[in-house]
Design a protein around this motif. Sequence first.
Motif, PDB file in Angstrom:
ATOM      1  N   TYR A 247       0.821  -1.208   0.000  1.00  0.00           N
ATOM      2  CA  TYR A 247       0.000   0.000   0.000  1.00  0.00           C
ATOM      3  C   TYR A 247       0.862   1.268   0.000  1.00  0.00           C
ATOM      4  CZ  TYR A 247      -2.912   3.680   2.101  1.00  0.00           C
ATOM      5  OH  TYR A 247      -3.551   4.853   2.381  1.00  0.00           O
ATOM      6  N   GLU A 248       1.876   1.311   0.861  1.00  0.00           N
ATOM      7  CA  GLU A 248       2.684   2.520   0.965  1.00  0.00           C
ATOM      8  C   GLU A 248       3.457   2.782  -0.325  1.00  0.00           C
ATOM      9  OE1 GLU A 248       4.715   3.169   4.848  1.00  0.00           O
ATOM     10  OE2 GLU A 248       3.880   1.216   5.328  1.00  0.00           O
ATOM     11  N   THR A 249       3.982   1.727  -0.930  1.00  0.00           N
ATOM     12  CA  THR A 249       4.719   1.895  -2.186  1.00  0.00           C
ATOM     13  C   THR A 249       3.813   2.444  -3.275  1.00  0.00           C
ATOM     14  OG1 THR A 249       6.142   0.037  -1.584  1.00  0.00           O
ATOM     15  CG2 THR A 249       6.156   0.720  -3.890  1.00  0.00           C
ATOM     16  N   LYS A 251       1.265   4.347  -2.830  1.00  0.00           N
ATOM     17  CA  LYS A 251       1.049   5.761  -2.531  1.00  0.00           C
ATOM     18  C   LYS A 251       2.283   6.600  -2.859  1.00  0.00           C
ATOM     19  CE  LYS A 251      -3.163   5.660  -0.903  1.00  0.00           C
ATOM     20  NZ  LYS A 251      -4.262   6.375  -1.581  1.00  0.00           N
ATOM     21  N   TYR A 252       3.474   6.048  -2.557  1.00  0.00           N
ATOM     22  CA  TYR A 252       4.698   6.806  -2.812  1.00  0.00           C
ATOM     23  C   TYR A 252       4.797   7.223  -4.281  1.00  0.00           C
ATOM     24  CZ  TYR A 252       6.478   5.226   1.742  1.00  0.00           C
ATOM     25  OH  TYR A 252       6.653   4.971   3.075  1.00  0.00           O
ATOM     26  N   PHE A 253       4.378   6.334  -5.175  1.00  0.00           N
ATOM     27  CA  PHE A 253       4.543   6.596  -6.609  1.00  0.00           C
ATOM     28  C   PHE A 253       3.228   6.969  -7.295  1.00  0.00           C
ATOM     29  CE2 PHE A 253       8.106   3.961  -5.366  1.00  0.00           C
ATOM     30  CZ  PHE A 253       9.167   4.627  -5.954  1.00  0.00           C
ATOM     31  N   ASN A 254       2.196   7.239  -6.490  1.00  0.00           N
ATOM     32  CA  ASN A 254       0.927   7.739  -7.025  1.00  0.00           C
ATOM     33  C   ASN A 254       0.368   6.803  -8.101  1.00  0.00           C
ATOM     34  OD1 ASN A 254      -1.158   9.631  -7.057  1.00  0.00           O
ATOM     35  ND2 ASN A 254      -0.296  10.702  -8.829  1.00  0.00           N
ATOM     36  N   ASN A 255       0.402   5.497  -7.824  1.00  0.00           N
ATOM     37  CA  ASN A 255       0.045   4.492  -8.825  1.00  0.00           C
ATOM     38  C   ASN A 255      -1.278   3.790  -8.535  1.00  0.00           C
ATOM     39  OD1 ASN A 255       1.981   4.695 -10.807  1.00  0.00           O
ATOM     40  ND2 ASN A 255       3.423   3.309  -9.804  1.00  0.00           N
ATOM     41  N   GLU A 256      -2.200   4.462  -7.856  1.00  0.00           N
ATOM     42  CA  GLU A 256      -3.495   3.838  -7.580  1.00  0.00           C
ATOM     43  C   GLU A 256      -4.224   3.465  -8.879  1.00  0.00           C
ATOM     44  OE1 GLU A 256      -2.795   6.817  -4.191  1.00  0.00           O
ATOM     45  OE2 GLU A 256      -2.456   6.692  -6.354  1.00  0.00           O
TER      46      GLU A 256
END
Length: 631
Positions: A247-249, A251-256
Amino acid sequence: MRGHADHPARRAGALLNAVTTPPAAPAGARRSDWSTLAKLFPYLWHYKWRVLAALGFMVCAKLANVGVPVLLKELVDRMGGATGMSTAVAAAVIVPAALLLAYGALRFTTSLFTELRELIFAKATEGAARKLSLQVFGHLHALSLRFHLERQTGGMTRDIERGTRAVNTLISYSLYSILPTLIEFALVLGLLALKFDPMFVWITLTALVAYIVFTVSVTEWRTQYRRRMNEMDSNAHGRAIDSLLNYETVKYFNNEAFEARRYDEHLEQYRRAAIKSQMTLSLLNTGQQLIIATGLVAMLWRAASGVADGRMTLGDLVMVNALMIQLYIPLNFLGVLYREIKQSLADIDKMFTLLEREREVADASGAEALVLPEQGPPNVRFDDVSFAYDPARPILQGLSFEIPAGKTVAVVGPSGAGKSTLARLLYRFYDITGGSIRIAGQDIRQVTQASLRQAIGIVPQDTVLFNDTIAYNIGYGRTEDPGRPGERGASREEIEAAARAAHIHDFVSAQPLGYDTMVGERGLKLSGGEKQRVAIARTLLKNPPILIFDEATSALDSANERAIQAELQSVARGKTTLVIAHRLSTVVDAHEILVLEQGRIVERGPHAVLLEKNGAYARMWALQQSVSDAA
């Protein structure tokens, strides 16, 4: 009645990070269905008396079920003879009360024996599923670290879930549906042969054979779509879990949006397979109904002709109709049952295939428990050790050193030199390819893994915690009382004492729930330093004679590092300790420091001696000191 539609597998399963799919077996490598049944049979035969009793009740239930139309015929024939009589006379004289009571009793007995069969056999079914699931769970823990590092979290959880369910499904459908239908069919054929002309038997047999051949053929053909559905479902489930665990990764790269598209691709593949499966199911249902309707019409036409000719009574016509309806109702579900049984056998086979996966690391034949010295800790010796995760890329090459009893040896060097591999080999997560590792003179390959790991405690660099309380995670260091196996060995006082020693007690006490605070999935509610201090506390609680500190303070700030380093040195006093470190400042007090490069020891000695050599260690020390000064 129509066969049941293919329901989509539930996608909202628990996010388990326990097991995953092993490398897929080559196509055609799956064992035969009979072989799978043969492997499952011992799990059921453990409850052989329940199996035999359930079979007895099943036969009784079917005898009663077939008896119902026979009694119905008698009632109709008796009532038919009552033409012109008053209702009261017919009820009192012509229709014996015993006949009505027998009819009701048979109806009740059918249900009674059916329920008794399920009640008696429930323990066998659940017991077999429990035993098999526990065996798979234990085997997964027995597989090597290599297997668990290669896994894809999510996929195997689906397979294990299906496999466990499949045991219940297979037994339920075969014992409660297929076998009773066959028994009832044999009884009906026998009854028709005794009471009527052979044409009734031939019509019934022809309809049944046509029904079974059509059902099996179409079901075999459409199994490819069902299998494709399961594959797509597992892929989608695995993709979703992998994304949520990271989940955090994401979010880090804005890849939802990217993750949603990848998930939707799998869902679309699943949708297409599901539609094809439903289309073939409709074809199967239509064909089944056509065969059943044709057979039923032929039987009733024959019976009606017999009544018209005077060869049969009206009661015979009613009995034939009741028998056929009674027989064809379970046949309506044959396609579903056959498909589910085939799928259950495939799912169970996956579990058996997993159980048969060879253990890369296994106890030697006749292995005994590790014998530790009565006084003091043991020594540990690496003697000409070689190892490679991949034969083409050796990690350790002829490594030899000793950790004297009660002393501390530190290993330093660049990343990839093989430092953490030493800890994995000492724990025997992998077996070495050359040389030997000895504890108190005993080759660790000749002792049981349980006794070996009981003697070693580790504080790993990457700490992963259970999604439970802080108290549970610290207490995990000693889950049983050594003198009373099965009983929890760590009291709350001992847990708190270990937490104080790891300098985490004050932090825990400041939480609203204290030691009952949940740490979250993999401990993500705690910071890296807090997780590492929990790991230190549970290792202190275990109190083993051999300690491994693998970057034990890497996630701590300088103040906490100095405090815990002093505590670790105190704990290591009198124990045989292996310290793996990048920060040289944490190993200056080690009795010996080994400098590892490309799997070989290039320098060795105490801190002061290595600095005087002005070699690799001195250069590393100077570099780290300059970085520290710049910070």
